[in-house]
Design a protein around this motif. Structure first.
Motif, mmCIF file in Angstrom:
data_model
loop_
_atom_site.group_PDB
_atom_site.id
_atom_site.type_symbol
_atom_site.label_atom_id
_atom_site.label_comp_id
_atom_site.label_asym_id
_atom_site.label_seq_id
_atom_site.Cartn_x
_atom_site.Cartn_y
_atom_site.Cartn_z
ATOM 1 N N PRO A 1 38.050 47.085 58.328
ATOM 2 C CA PRO A 1 39.373 46.562 57.987
ATOM 3 C C PRO A 1 39.631 46.679 56.486
ATOM 4 O O PRO A 1 38.728 46.560 55.672
ATOM 5 N N THR A 2 40.890 46.938 56.168
ATOM 6 C CA THR A 2 41.252 47.015 54.761
ATOM 7 C C THR A 2 41.612 45.630 54.252
ATOM 8 O O THR A 2 42.084 44.782 54.990
ATOM 9 N N ARG A 3 41.357 45.408 53.003
ATOM 10 C CA ARG A 3 41.673 44.127 52.370
ATOM 11 C C ARG A 3 43.079 44.160 51.799
ATOM 12 O O ARG A 3 43.535 45.202 51.326
ATOM 13 N N SER A 4 43.706 43.039 51.821
ATOM 14 C CA SER A 4 45.024 42.946 51.197
ATOM 15 C C SER A 4 44.867 42.966 49.681
ATOM 16 O O SER A 4 43.773 42.749 49.153
ATOM 17 N N ARG A 5 45.929 43.202 48.990
ATOM 18 C CA ARG A 5 45.900 43.230 47.522
ATOM 19 C C ARG A 5 45.394 41.901 46.971
ATOM 20 O O ARG A 5 44.570 41.864 46.069
ATOM 21 N N GLY A 6 45.878 40.777 47.540
ATOM 22 C CA GLY A 6 45.437 39.456 47.078
ATOM 23 C C GLY A 6 43.965 39.222 47.338
ATOM 24 O O GLY A 6 43.264 38.631 46.526
ATOM 25 N N SER A 7 43.479 39.716 48.468
ATOM 26 C CA SER A 7 42.064 39.560 48.810
ATOM 27 C C SER A 7 41.184 40.343 47.843
ATOM 28 O O SER A 7 40.140 39.859 47.403
ATOM 29 N N ARG A 8 41.595 41.567 47.508
ATOM 30 C CA ARG A 8 40.826 42.386 46.549
ATOM 31 C C ARG A 8 40.803 41.718 45.183
ATOM 32 O O ARG A 8 39.769 41.682 44.517
ATOM 33 N N HIS A 9 41.939 41.199 44.769
ATOM 34 C CA HIS A 9 42.030 40.525 43.474
ATOM 35 C C HIS A 9 41.110 39.292 43.453
ATOM 36 O O HIS A 9 40.380 39.077 42.488
ATOM 37 N N ARG A 10 41.131 38.511 44.504
ATOM 38 C CA ARG A 10 40.293 37.317 44.585
ATOM 39 C C ARG A 10 38.813 37.704 44.568
ATOM 40 O O ARG A 10 37.996 37.082 43.894
ATOM 41 N N HIS A 11 38.459 38.781 45.289
ATOM 42 C CA HIS A 11 37.068 39.243 45.317
ATOM 43 C C HIS A 11 36.616 39.675 43.915
ATOM 44 O O HIS A 11 35.514 39.331 43.490
ATOM 45 N N ARG A 12 37.451 40.398 43.205
ATOM 46 C CA ARG A 12 37.102 40.834 41.840
ATOM 47 C C ARG A 12 36.926 39.635 40.911
ATOM 48 O O ARG A 12 36.018 39.613 40.086
ATOM 49 N N LYS A 13 37.811 38.662 41.069
ATOM 50 C CA LYS A 13 37.723 37.465 40.226
ATOM 51 C C LYS A 13 36.432 36.690 40.525
ATOM 52 O O LYS A 13 35.741 36.236 39.607
ATOM 53 N N GLU A 14 36.081 36.563 41.804
ATOM 54 C CA GLU A 14 34.846 35.866 42.174
ATOM 55 C C GLU A 14 33.624 36.616 41.668
ATOM 56 O O GLU A 14 32.659 36.004 41.202
#
Length: 76
Positions: free
Chosen positions: A2-15
């Motif tokens: 599954p592809t991640r949403s833009r918000g999910s990718r941003h949150r993952h990078r921040k974490e």
């Protein structure tokens, strides 16, 4: 996969950035203790090596040898 949403990718990078900052802030004793826990509890070997290498290169090499990832060089 599954592809991640833009918000999910941003949150993952921040974490990820937060986790890296926390690792960088550890003192040598904390790094050694974390390396021990990662190895013995979770069976993770690459991150403990990196943590130990930040403390002491010889200790990190000893770790690799004890784990069987590096060969002990024979004296000539």
């Amino acid at each position: 996969m599954p592809t991640r949403s833009r918000g999910s990718r941003h949150r993952h990078r921040k974490e990820t950035a937060t986790a890296l900052k926390r690792l960088a802030a550890l003192d040598d004793n904390q790094r050694k203790r974390l390396a021990f826990a990662l190895d013995t509890v979770f069976g993770i070997h690459d991150l403990p090596y990196r943590l130990l290498a930040e403390c002491n290169a010889a200790l990190a090499e000893d770790y690799l040898q004890a784990r069987g990832y590096a060969q002990v060089e024979a004296d000539a």
